[in-house]
Design an enzyme around this catalytic site. Structure first.
Site, short mmCIF file in Angstrom:
data_model
loop_
_atom_site.label_atom_id
_atom_site.label_comp_id
_atom_site.label_asym_id
_atom_site.label_seq_id
_atom_site.Cartn_x
_atom_site.Cartn_y
_atom_site.Cartn_z
N ASP B 302 33.46 46.79 54.03
CA ASP B 302 33.03 46.12 52.81
C ASP B 302 33.09 44.47 53.20
O ASP B 302 33.80 44.08 53.77
CB ASP B 302 34.28 46.38 51.87
CG ASP B 302 34.06 47.80 51.18
OD1 ASP B 302 32.91 48.19 51.19
OD2 ASP B 302 35.03 48.48 50.98
N THR B 367 35.45 34.86 31.40
CA THR B 367 35.84 36.35 31.32
C THR B 367 34.76 36.95 32.17
O THR B 367 33.53 36.47 32.38
CB THR B 367 35.75 36.71 29.96
OG1 THR B 367 34.42 36.86 29.60
CG2 THR B 367 36.64 36.08 29.24
#
Lengths: 553, 670, 190
Positions: B302, B367
């Site tokens: 990854d 957010t």
């Protein structure tokens, strides 16, 4: 100095010749699509079988054909007194001798417990024995081709009936024709007339046995058969008339075993790998030759106290026309290749010289028999790859095939069987009158005679320490059984290994995989051969040739 | 568990029990697992019986007794090596077990909550875990959020958050909730949980032989059979020469020749390999997985956390034409004050004017939903965020939008991620965020390439960004905009080409790929599904470890191969010690083979058998530590190991046996 | 069953080609091109009677002939063989002692080939030294100068492998025929 020239010429020359032959064998045995289609379909029609075979089917047809080989020859030898082509009126054989001889020639061993000129009709020699010299060698070549196909990752091993004809008609026959004609031109006898009767200058009658020697001798050498037309094999002046026939015969001994390595590499498409194998085999052979020629240049030990000149080495059992190198060089070549013809009497070799042929047969893979020598080396390769593979930190792989418990088990079983077939019967015969009563020479040498005989049988070599009185039923049956097991186990087990490899997913190769194309791998392979092949026999060697040598005054 | 204490291999507390265990392991049922050692024990027993007979009927008792002594010692040394390797794990298992014994759970049934021992919890039960409680069983959080201290399993004391849903829902028995509460659905039956598996793993109880170990055992057993033939035929050969060889001497020769050294160390090597992984905070579910790690051809890594530092950093401010750079920087700084993510903080840091905000300003926090942060200073609304998100806020001037698009593409091409900054209805410019490639990672990849391992970077980035990072980090290949399905597809493709693939993952959607890969390392923070699917669990959640895991796997096999080579090569010297000793009575000339000049036949035999025994404990540290491993190509690896252990195996015993002979003859033992 | 039939067909084919065909071709070739050697390199007298083969040793015991190497099978060309004695076997020494005595040249070391049997017991050659070793006896028996015998030997000496074999050898039967032809044998002078 001439030793070096001769060795370089014979070994180097044969190695060079083996390259084109190997390429031809690859094409003949394993033609690429579109190649040799005429031959393939012809052989398919002759045999009436063209199916693609898995390892079990291939093996079954091979064994059936070999059973036919055995039966046909058993019948001819057993009935020779009633059959034609028997100008010298040879009589019937002992049944155990017929069994031994049929087993011996079926298994490409050619151990001879008889003397050809004294007991075999021309029909027995040609249709019984010479035929087997073709087809038993062809069986070996076919088995190697099948093995290589499996390793190369083909879907099938091919078809045995087609392969055996390819090997007989396309490989052995053309070579035999060429070499036999050369032999004829060099003075080799080739006649169907019976013995000649001469009256010598001193008025003594001498019966001179002769026969179709050139044809017989040629395939005997090319197919690593080794069975002589005459009892004393290639020491007989009519079976090996000159220095030059001797040289050509040595080339013929080595040629196909060497080319088999290239054929193997060709079918695999891995010529560099084949080169490494070839180099390892060649190195072993050179070491043995060096030992043999050196040890044999020492004079006959029995003459130590006598006024005999000491500058010619040990001449007992040797022919002057082959020169000083001929005998010991031949001794190594014939045993390294499971040929088994002799160019000097091995029983009379100096003790350490005698060790060299034995070592050749213990390893049985330094070129080895036609086809099967390379197959034997494959067993060592499996073991070497397994140990070396771990040392590079991966699950061992051979050309992308993972070597796991099953393969190791089969390979080690084959190596074990070789040791067992030699040492087990030797122990039995050495400890009992079965063997003790038949040895000719005193001391450790007598033990060497027994050891040599079973070594030769198990290695399918066929040469002998001929002082042994091996014409007894016990010797006939024991060596017959050893030859059969020594032939078929080392073919069945490797093919089973290949069958197991073919059933597995093949791994990719990378820089992290063990390379089998460099000198490091060659070293590893050589060490494996020494440790797994030779060390087992060190105690026996110590009690035979080494004890004899160190007991010399 | 005490991973972080580094207990020395030879600490006294381990050696004591190991010695005791060496004797317990003489149980034939245990010995039979190792055919070579079983054979050794059998012939030692035979020699013992013969010794008893000699004591009764007279014979060379002193010599025979010494042979018997050393034969048994050979067996015991082998047992000792195994016991010592197991010792570490046993200590760890004991501490885990004590954790487990205390576990109690608050089972929720309807409205009632009842405290029951953990052993009564079944899969599907719901338990309530509150602050200070230990989680009684493996499970998934179905309700609530809590901080959990997982030190009992991982040794890491920093707490982690566990919450229902998503990829952080798995909890492990034995860990402790330190704040809030959660309800957990039990997923493991008693005795089958993670803790149980760890106990049996570290203890080595469930240790099945790996395929390679089985194959090696076959080889060693085969060698034993070959030497059995070589030795058992000797009396017959000697009989031919008119002599005999006594059975104790044959036994000594046999034991010296069979590969006792590697056989004695074989299981210790395997256990130590597993143990190295455990100390590295990786749990392999089987020894097979450790070996497979050594075989890996392709590593799927990854990007984030493995190749790049976890967080992107701001590197550049790119104003649109007509905007002052200072204005952009100030706007970027202000709008990022409400962004607590590392990315936001890196922008503030790059702007370089501290964290002061104008009085009365109101922060708009970042957010994941809005992907925007900002600040409201009166009417002035400054925003920064993902380019698409910013562009959605207003209908900005078309020219500015085009400019922003050009800038973002440029940033992406160099491997960066663009953010846009807007002040009200005005677009000011872009911020370039960049993945920072870890220091030294390029060298690691080069190293792996030399070892023949291909690295593939997996990233959700677009191909442009991925290509740039791939180039910078030196990874061999990349998979951009990767979905879990793409990952699975890639693994299948590699495997069909005969390659072994390793990867790590944590999410539930990684589970199929983890299961498909040959070595799947699940992060301990991952979901239960991921932990089940992988064949290793990384307790530290550090995907970079995949590289080290490969090394540990290779080292394990190399140690096995090296000691096998050493053990087998030893036979040459042993032959030269024992054969002349045995045969010199039959043929005095064979003393010429006594190349070491050993003082007497008895001393020679004894020295060889002593060497054969003491080499085992001498090699125990090597077996446990593993041979030195440095990443290099297979052929150089082979040259090195063949040189050290092959050649060493030939030479060392010549020297060793000679020295022992000097001592033995000096002490008058033979 | 199919395999057996298939095997028998291949048997028939290989028998026909590799045995019958191959033998016939080589036989035809040999008899056409090299009939003399193909039939055993026989040496015949004028009347067609066979004296021997130039490749096969025959025993000579009369002093006027050069003697060949000893034969373990007494020069039996229908049952050839070597001594197969181990090189340290005392029987070798016994045989050598008898031969040394027969040659009767006390003090001079005898060339090794004269006291060692060849592999088949039919080695047609001896070394040049081996022939020269016997010059005195032969010349004496024939009543000629040793130099005459030596000259014939030197003329017949050959190197079987040219440069590869430094030690020259002599074919005993050919040498004795030549001796008879050039130097009167004692029988004919009487």
């Amino acid at each position: 100095m001439e030793h070096v020239f001769i060795v370089a010429l014979i070994i180097g020359g044969t190695a060079l010749l083996s390259l084109p032959l190997g390429a031809w064998m690859k094409m003949a045995m394993d033609p690429a699509p579109g190649q040799m289609t005429g031959w393939t379909s012809l052989f398919g029609r002759i045999g009436g079988a063209t199916e693609e075979q898995g390892w079990k089917r291939y093996l079954v047809t091979m064994l059936i054909f070999n059973a036919i080989m055995f039966t046909v020859t058993f019948t001819i030898l057993g009935l020779q007194q009633y059959l034609p082509l028997n100008p010298d009126g040879m009589g019937p054989h002992d049944p155990t001798l017929v069994f031994n001889t049929a087993a011996s020639f079926t298994t490409n061993t050619n151990l001879q417990h008889y003397s050809g000129e004294a007991s075999m009709s021309y029909l027995s020699q040609l249709a019984g024995l010479m035929w087997l010299q073709f087809v038993s060698a062809a069986t070996g070549i076919a088995a190697l081709a099948a093995l290589a196909r499996g390793i190369a990752g083909r879907a099938s091993l091919g078809n045995f009936m087609i392969d055996v004809q390819r090997a007989s008609f396309l490989v052995l026959l053309p070579l035999a024709l060429i070499v036999a004609m050369l032999m004829v031109l060099m003075g080799m006898p080739m006649t169907l007339q019976g013995s000649a009767v001469a009256t010598t200058l001193e008025g003594v009658t001498q019966t001179i046995a002769r026969g179709p020697v050139a044809a017989f001798l040629t395939i005997k050498q090319l197919g690593t058969n080794g069975g002589g037309f005459f009892g004393p094999n290639a020491t007989h002046p009519l079976e090996n008339p000159s220095f030059w026939t001797n040289g050509l015969a040595m080339i013929a001994i080595m040629l196909i075993p060497m080319a088999c390595v290239w054929m193997f590499g060709g079918i695999l498409g891995r010529m560099k790998h084949a080169t490494v194998i070839f180099a390892v085999m060649a190195l072993f052979i050179l070491v043995k030759i060096t030992g043999s020629v050196t040890f044999e240049s020492a004079p006959t030990p029995a003459f130590a106290e006598l006024p005999v000149s000491t500058d010619t080495g040990n001449l007992e059992g040797k022919e002057l026309r082959f020169g000083a190198t001929g005998g010991p060089l031949w001794a190594v070549l014939t045993t390294s290749t499971s040929n088994g013809s002799v160019g000097a009497m091995h029983d009379s070799l100096n003790p350490l010289t005698g060790l060299m042929p034995m070592a050749g047969m213990w390893l049985n893979a330094t070129f080895g028999g036609v086809g099967v020598g390379m197959i034997n080396m494959f067993l060592y390769i499996i073991v070497a790859v397994f140990v070396a593979g771990m040392m590079v930190g991966r699950t061992p792989e051979y050309l992308g095939h993972r070597i796991e418990a099953k393969e190791v088990r089969l390979a080690i079983l084959a190596l074990f069987s070789h040791a067992f077939l030699i040492l087990g019967p030797t122990a039995l015969f050495a400890a009992t009158s079965l063997g003790q009563a038949t040895v000719q020479d005193p001391g450790a040498h007598g033990f060497s005679e027994i050891l040599y005989e079973f070594t030769s049988a198990a290695a399918n070599n066929g040469s002998g320490f001929e002082g042994l009185g091996d014409g007894t039923w016990a010797w006939n049956i024991a060596t017959g059984v050893v030859m059969l097991l020594g032939r078929y186990l080392p073919i069945i087990l490797p093919l089973a290994i290949v069958g197991s490899l073919m059933a597995k997913r093949r791994a990719a190769e990378s820089a992290g995989t063990l390379g089998v194309e460099d000198a490091t791998f060659g070293t590893m392979l050589g060490l494996t051969v020494v440790i797994f092949g030779a060390l087992t026999f060190l105690p026996a060697a110590a009690l035979g040739p080494l004890a004899e040598h160190f007991s010399l005054p | 568990m005490a991973q972080h204490q580094n207990t020395s291999i030879f600490s006294a507390e381990l050696i004591g029990p190991a010695i005791r265990d060496s004797f317990n392991k003489l149980d034939p049922r245990q010995l039979i697992r190792n055919p070579v050692m079983f054979t050794t024990a059998s012939v030692a027993l035979l020699a013992t019986v013969l010794l008893v007979r000699s004591i009764i009927s007279g014979g060379d008792i002193a010599f025979e007794a010494q042979i018997v002594f050393w034969l048994w010692l050979t067996v015991l040394f082998g047992n000792f090596a195994e016991a010592l390797a197991e010792g570490r794990g046993k200590a760890q298992a004991a501490s885990l077990r004590s954790t487990k014994a205390e576990l109690k759970g608050k089972r929720v049934k309807g409205d009632t909550v009842k405290v029951v021992p953990a052993s009564e919890l079944r899969a599907g039960d719901i338990v309530l875990v509150e602050t200070g409680d230990q989680i009684p069983a493996d499970g998934e959080v179905v309700e609530g959020v809590a901080s959990v201290n997982e030190a009992a399993i991982t040794g890491e004391s920093a707490p982690v958050v566990r919450e229902s849903g998503g990829d952080r829902s798995a909890v492990t028995a034995g860990t402790r909730v330190i704040s809030d509460w959660i309800k957990v659905r039990v997923t493991a039956e008693p005795g089958e949980g993670f803790l149980d598996r760890m106990i049996s793993l570290v203890e080595g109880a469930s240790r099945a032989k790996t395929p390679n170990e089985v194959a090696l055992t076959v080889l060693l057993t085969g060698l034993t059979l070959i030497f059995l033939i070589a030795v058992s035929t000797l009396p017959a050969f000697a009989a031919y020469a008119g002599g005999s060889i006594s059975i104790p001497i044959l036994v000594a020769l046999f034991v010296a020749l069979i590969p006792t050294t590697i056989s004695a160390l074989l299981s210790a090597i395997g256990i130590a390999g597993m143990d190295r992984l455990i100390r590295f905070n990786v749990l392999a579910k089987s020894g097979r997985a450790v070996e497979a790690a050594g075989d890996i051809d392709t590593l799927l890594l990854d990007k984030t956390g493995t190749i790049t530092l976890g967080d992107r950093q701001a590197t550049d401010f790119l104003p649109l034409s007509g905007v002052r750079e200072g204005e952009l920087i100030e706007a970027a700084r202000l709008s990022s004050l409400g962004d607590e993510t590392p990315e936001g903080r890196s922008i503030v840091e790059l702007a370089g004017a501290g964290e002061t905000a104008p009085a009365g300003a109101e922060m708009v926090s970042f957010t994941a939903q809005t992907r925007v942060s900002g600040i409201d200073i009166g009417d002035r609304k400054i925003r920064k965020g993902a380019v698409d998100a910013i562009l959605k806020l207003h209908d900005f001037d078309q020219g500015a939008v085009r400019q922003i698009r050009t800038l973002t593409e440029k940033i992406a091409r160099t491997g960066g991620t663009p953010l846009a900054v807007a002040d009200g209805t005005r677009l000011l410019g872009a911020i370039a965020l960049k993945d920072i490639v870890k220091a030294g990672i390029k060298e690691r990849f080069a190293e792996l390439r030399r070892m023949g391992i291909r690295t593939v970077m997996i990233t959700g980035d677009n191909p442009l960004t991925a290509a740039a990072i791939a180039a910078e980090s030196g990874v061999d290949d990349f998979l951009a905009e990767a979905t879990p399905e793409d990952k699975l597809e890639l693994i299948r493709k590699e495997q069909s080409g005969g390659k072994l693939v390793a990867m790590c993952g944590d999410g539930t959607n990684d589970a199929p790929a983890l299961a498909q890969s040959d070595v799947g390392v699940a992060m301990n923070t991952g979901t239960q599904a991921a932990r089940e699917a992988g064949n290793m669990v990384d307790l530290d959640n550090n995907p970079t470890k995949l590289i080290e895991i490969v090394g540990i796997g290779k080292q394990l096999l190399m140690t096995r191969g090296a000691l096998t080579t050493f053990s087998i090569s030893n036979d040459v010297a042993k032959y030269f010690a024992i054969l002349p000793a045995i045969f010199v009575a039959l043929y005095p000339g064979l003393d010429a083979l006594n190349v070491m000049g050993l003082s007497s036949p008895q001393s020679a035999i004894l020295s060889a058998i002593i060497f054969n025994a003491v080499i085992i404990p001498l090699l125990v540290p090597l077996a446990l530590r593993g041979v030195t491993y440095c990443p290099q190509s297979a052929s150089r690896q082979l040259v090195r190991n063949l040189g050290i252990y092959g050649l060493g195996g030939l030479i060392v015993p010549f020297v060793g046996i000679k020295l022992i002979d000097l001592v033995v003859s000096g002490l008058g033992l033979a | 069953m199919n395999d057996i039939i298939s095997g028998l067909r291949v048997t028939a084919a290989t028998m026909a080609v590799c045995v019958a065909g191959y033998t016939t071709v080589i036989l035809g070739f040999a008899q056409a091109v090299t009939p003399a050697t193909a039939n055993g390199s026989l040496i015949t007298q004028g009347d067609g009677s066979v004296i021997g083969s130039r490749l096969i040793a025959q025993g000579f015991t009369s002093p006027e002939y050069v003697w060949p190497r000893p034969s373990a099978v007494d020069y039996d060309a229908a049952g050839a063989g070597g001594s197969n004695l181990s090189p340290a076997n005392p029987e070798l020494a016994e045989r050598a002692l008898a031969l040394i005595a027969a040659h009767g040249r006390d003090g001079t070391p005898i060339p090794a080939d004269l006291v060692t049997a060849s592999g088949a017991g039919l080695d047609p050659h001896i070394s040049l030294e081996g022939a020269l070793f016997q010059v005195v006896r032969v010349a004496e028996a024939r009543g000629v100068e040793p130099a005459a015998v030596r000259a014939i030997i030197d003329r017949l000496a050959e190197r079987p492998g040219g440069v590869f074999t430094p030690a020259p050898i002599v074919n005993v039967l050919e040498l004795n025929l030549e001796l008879d032809a050039e130097l009167a044998s004692p029988a004919s002078t009487e």
